[in-house]
Design a protein around this motif. Structure first.
Motif, PDB file in Angstrom:
ATOM      1  N   MET A  63      -2.597  -8.658   1.913  1.00 54.79           N
ATOM      2  CA  MET A  63      -3.001  -9.716   0.991  1.00 54.79           C
ATOM      3  C   MET A  63      -4.462  -9.509   0.615  1.00 54.79           C
ATOM      4  SD  MET A  63      -3.106 -13.162   3.302  1.00 54.79           S
ATOM      5  CE  MET A  63      -3.816 -13.220   4.945  1.00 54.79           C
ATOM      6  N   ARG A  64      -4.765  -9.922  -0.608  1.00 55.86           N
ATOM      7  CA  ARG A  64      -6.128  -9.754  -1.119  1.00 55.86           C
ATOM      8  C   ARG A  64      -6.977 -10.927  -0.649  1.00 55.86           C
ATOM      9  NH1 ARG A  64      -4.815  -6.252  -5.752  1.00 55.86           N
ATOM     10  NH2 ARG A  64      -2.680  -6.805  -6.344  1.00 55.86           N
ATOM     11  N   THR A  65      -7.941 -10.654   0.174  1.00 58.03           N
ATOM     12  CA  THR A  65      -8.822 -11.723   0.636  1.00 58.03           C
ATOM     13  C   THR A  65     -10.256 -11.363   0.278  1.00 58.03           C
ATOM     14  OG1 THR A  65      -9.503 -10.859   2.784  1.00 58.03           O
ATOM     15  CG2 THR A  65      -7.317 -11.873   2.659  1.00 58.03           C
ATOM     16  N   ILE A  66     -11.148 -12.286   0.498  1.00 53.29           N
ATOM     17  CA  ILE A  66     -12.544 -12.014   0.174  1.00 53.29           C
ATOM     18  C   ILE A  66     -13.129 -10.978   1.122  1.00 53.29           C
ATOM     19  CG2 ILE A  66     -12.959 -14.244  -0.907  1.00 53.29           C
ATOM     20  CD1 ILE A  66     -14.323 -15.106   1.702  1.00 53.29           C
ATOM     21  N   ASN A  67     -12.424 -10.690   2.212  1.00 51.82           N
ATOM     22  CA  ASN A  67     -12.863  -9.622   3.109  1.00 51.82           C
ATOM     23  C   ASN A  67     -12.261  -8.278   2.743  1.00 51.82           C
ATOM     24  OD1 ASN A  67     -14.408 -11.091   5.212  1.00 51.82           O
ATOM     25  ND2 ASN A  67     -12.471 -12.187   5.373  1.00 51.82           N
ATOM     26  N   GLY A  68     -11.452  -8.267   1.679  1.00 55.27           N
ATOM     27  CA  GLY A  68     -10.743  -7.046   1.332  1.00 55.27           C
ATOM     28  C   GLY A  68      -9.274  -7.218   1.650  1.00 55.27           C
ATOM     29  N   LEU A  69      -8.548  -6.114   1.775  1.00 55.37           N
ATOM     30  CA  LEU A  69      -7.118  -6.205   2.014  1.00 55.37           C
ATOM     31  C   LEU A  69      -6.842  -6.447   3.489  1.00 55.37           C
ATOM     32  CD1 LEU A  69      -5.853  -3.335  -0.296  1.00 55.37           C
ATOM     33  CD2 LEU A  69      -5.846  -5.793  -0.717  1.00 55.37           C
TER      34      LEU A  69
ATOM     35  N   GLY B  70       0.812  -1.211   0.000  1.00 57.66           N
ATOM     36  CA  GLY B  70       0.000   0.000   0.000  1.00 57.66           C
ATOM     37  C   GLY B  70       0.846   1.261   0.000  1.00 57.66           C
TER      38      GLY B  70
END
Lengths: 310, 484
Positions: B268-274, B261
């Motif tokens: 890390m890119r997760t399904i919850n966002g970064l 950033g």
């Protein structure tokens, strides 16, 4: 859960479902053609159209004859919608997430791909075609069963099912669209025996014939068929059911509000549909709306879970 | 009976289990007796049992193949373990700790004050020519001064019985997962022996690794986010990356899963966002780590990760630039390095090494090349080596030329006759040469695996133990004789 892993699971679900559906469509078309008289020649072109691959097909083939279409839909790796391409993509997706899916499922996917690769010539001969395609379908069903029975029903499993149901919804709408637009005359009153056969084949493409018969005991009629395939929420391949499944899966995931809102929009439009009035152009436009709706839903899923911005 | 120790020939060799034909070493007596009583059928059954356990556990390494993409291959495994007396091992352990401690001090010094050069112990021009010295790391010192958090040092024993360090791997050493899995397999194959002998366990490695990595976290939180960064499924060690991630409960990520950033933190890119990442156990080479700084073409790495590391927002294990201390020319200086930083004599000796950069040593090597092993400074995996006694006169000449053109890049060692251990060939045993790779973890303290990965050359007479070149492995038992 990593976005990449979730995305791979979602596409694994899509590719497996795609291979199965393609196998079903080819099987049904083979049967249908045997029943129709020579004068009504529906041929194989609609199969190319169902998956919107007309351009690609005619860039490599002059005529949509059986041999060419079968090869294109089963064994042609240039066609990303062919059974072999879908299974190859499914396998590559599964490979990168081997730690996530049960080992047995990975092995079965691998086995399915190998079987398809080694036996795809069997699809050419009418005699062996049915057995080959049935094996593809059954193997897919086994994989679905292994996943349902041995994988933790967690977020990853939800993504797998989302992929499967989105693909199924997509295929259901495509089959209805192509079959009704190019093949079926909308003469509501004078049902010919052959139209009957054709609607039957639509049902069979979606393995809906038997279930339809149990629900609707009357003679096969277009509005009833459409109603069943679009709105019968207890039938697992109807459009309404698949949408509800996607919604159900999304509820297990974070940040689902926007996606579910999008599903509701499509669902409401679907529920307002009157199958009686969906004829020719109207039906085509309606299916177009549904397809666009599905795309919007999938885009929203992509944006929310896979390709979110910083 | 299938195995007759009287027929097992160990003349001119040092065998790890037998001191002479029919005469097991004290710590191997029970095992040899047990093996002697097995029938052919039992041996075949145990071998098949081990093979199927390996299949079931999915223990593989990956080989690239044009037609099928990558394929998984089971790594050959020998069911006869390699034994070491705990007393001897304790000394080796102390020696390894000493070595890694000094190497970490050396790296930290090279990137900062370079006192060892100022004091004339290490020649400045050697550093100038080092491929693995990264200018980007100058003036930086990672937490606790630890650069090589995970080190894999290869040990060999010669026919006189002396244990030498053959090389240190300070970049991305692999093999530890096989050490752990081999033990699991052996427990299934020879459960009786584990009851009878006092065999030291190995399976605390994963939690030691986790603890060490967690201690490196820049954020002082209860559960720092640790990830294992892999080049992906086509890497030959992917199995190990996945295995270690799973054992530690860490995410297994690829470069594209991570993003740096504007705040110079890694996410890390997760399904919850970064989601913020604290520690990256990276299993990709320096050169591919950050396209902003190193290879701009790299798609395996994470743009900006060096920025994040230097800002102290993420820990990288091993630290970039650690490789400066594992080239084969630096190796020759390790005894001096230990003396310089710790003021101690080296406990584990180096294999006598001739530095071709020195004129008189070079002359000796050129003269005696037919009996020596010549190694390039920066290669690993046994590539680019000359094994004098096994090569033709033409190859000798080729290497003479290579050495004269670039003396800094070559060292030479006398050809050691590596120790052997009994290895199954069909239902008989034959001696096969082997080495040992223990793994050393450096964090707040230094920990060594109990034993390590024994690699064995499965081909008769061969001393090449690399998995890519026909090597296999054995379980390694550190046996406590006093406890039994």
């Amino acid at each position: 859960m990593l976005s990449r892993v979730a995305n791979n699971l979602c596409w694994l679900g899509r590719y497996l479902e795609r291979a199965e559906n393609t196998a079903r469509i080819i099987n049904v078309n083979s049967n249908l053609l045997l029943d129709l008289p020579k004068s009504i020649s529906l041929g194989w072109e609609p199969i190319v159209d169902i998956l919107s691959y007309r351009e690609l097909f005619y860039s490599n083939h002059k005529e949509a004859v059986e041999r060419n279409v079968i090869n294109f839909m089963v064994a042609d790796r240039k066609n990303l919608g062919s059974i072999i391409s879908a299974l190859s993509a499914a396998r590559e997706n599964a490979r990168t997430i081997r730690e996530i899916i049960p080992r047995e499922a990975w092995e079965k996917i691998n086995e399915l791909y190998s079987y398809a690769k080694e036996n795809c010539q069997k699809a050419q001969a009418r005699r062996s075609r049915y057995a080959f395609l049935s094996e593809i379908i059954q193997c897919n069903q086994t994989i679905t069963g292994i996943l349902a029975g041995t994988m933790t029903h967690d977020e990853g499993y939800a993504f797998l099912r989302i992929g499967r149901n989105i693909e199924r919804a997509d295929m259901t709408t495509r089959i209805i669209d192509v079959r009704s637009a190019s093949l079926l005359q909308d003469t509501e009153t004078s049902q010919s025996a052959f139209e009957n056969l054709q609607w039957m084949s639509v049902l069979k493409s979606l393995t809906a014939y038997q279930m339809y018969r149990r629900e609707v005991r009357l003679r096969i009629r277009r509005p009833d068929v459409l109603k069943f395939l679009l709105l019968e929420n207890r039938f697992p391949r109807s459009l309404l059911h698949t949408l509800q499944q996607v919604e159900h899966c999304l509820k297990q995931l974070p940040n689902h509000e926007d996606v579910i809102m999008q599903i509701r929009v499509v669902e409401n439009h679907l529920l307002e549909a009157n199958p009686q009035s969906l004829i020719q152009e109207k039906l085509h436009d309606f299916i177009d709306d549904m397809q666009l709706g599905l795309n919007t839903i999938f885009d929203k899923i992509n944006e929310t879970y896979f390709y979110h911005q910083q | 009976m299938a195995i007759r120790w009287g027929n097992y020939k160990v003349a001119n060799l040092h065998d790890e289990l037998l001191r002479a034909s029919g005469k097991p070493r004290p710590y191997a007596e029970d095992l040899c007796e047990y093996l002697r009583n097995l029938t052919d059928a039992e041996i075949l059954e145990y071998k098949a049992g081990a093979d199927s356990a390996i299949q079931v556990m999915g223990i593989t390494f990956r080989v690239y193949n044009d037609e099928e993409g990558s394929i998984d291959r089971a790594w050959p495994f020998d069911i006869i373990p390699r034994l070491i007396d705990k007393k001897e091992w304790e000394n080796i352990e102390v020696g390894l700790k000493q070595r890694v401690k000094a190497l970490n001090m050396f790296i930290d010094d090279l990137y900062n004050d370079q006192n060892i050069i100022k004091d004339g112990v290490f020649p400045a021009d050697l550093l100038d020519k080092s491929k693995n010295f990264l200018n980007e790391c100058k003036g930086f010192s990672p937490p606790l001064g630890v650069w090589a958090h995970i080190c894999g040092s290869d040990l060999v024993r010669d026919n006189k019985g002396t244990v030498y360090v053959l090389e240190d791997n300070l970049r991305v050493p692999s093999g530890v997962s096989y050490m752990l899995e081999n033990r699991q397999v052996m427990k299934r194959v020879f459960p009786e022996m584990f009851e009878k002998l006092n065999i030291m366990p190995v399976d605390d490695y994963s939690s030691d690794l986790y603890d060490m990595l967690a201690a490196m976290s820049p954020r002082d939180i209860a559960e720092p986010e640790i990830v294992v960064l892999t080049p992906g499924i086509y890497n030959s060690a992917y199995f190990e990356h996945a295995y270690l991630a799973q054992q530690m409960g860490a995410e297994l990520v690829e470069g594209s899963d991570l993003v740096v950033g504007e705040d110079d933190c890694v996410y890390m890119r997760t399904i919850n966002g970064l989601s913020r990442v604290d520690v990256v156990y990276r299993r990709i080479d320096d050169w591919f780590l950050d396209p902003e700084v190193f290879n701009p073409e790299s798609t395996l790495g994470v743009p900006g990760i060096m920025r994040a590391w230097k800002a102290g927002n993420v820990a990288l294990a091993n630290a970039p630039g650690s490789g400066v201390a594992d080239d084969k020319v630096v190796y020759a200086f390790v005894p001096d390095i230990i003396k310089y930083y710790l003021n101690e004599e080296v406990i584990l000796p180096n294999v006598p090494t001739y530095k071709c950069v020195n004129e008189d040593e070079r002359a000796y090597v050129l003269e005696n090349i037919a009996s020596m092993v010549v190694k390039p400074a920066n290669e690993s995996g046994g590539y680019g080596m000359l094994i004098g006694p096994h090569s033709s006169a033409k190859e000798h000449d080729k290497f003479r030329k290579l050495i004269q053109e670039d003396p800094r890049n070559y060292v030479a060692q006398p050809m050691l006759i590596l120790s052997t251990a009994p290895t199954m060939v069909d239902t008989k045993v034959e001696p096969r040469h082997l080495d040992l790779r223990p793994f050393i973890l450096s964090g707040k303290d230094v920990k060594v695996t109990t034993g390590g990965l024994t690699r064995v050359a499965m081909i008769k007479g061969s001393t090449v133990v690399n998995s890519s070149q026909g090597g296999g492995s054995k379980d390694t038992w550190i046996v406590d004789m006093e406890g039994s």
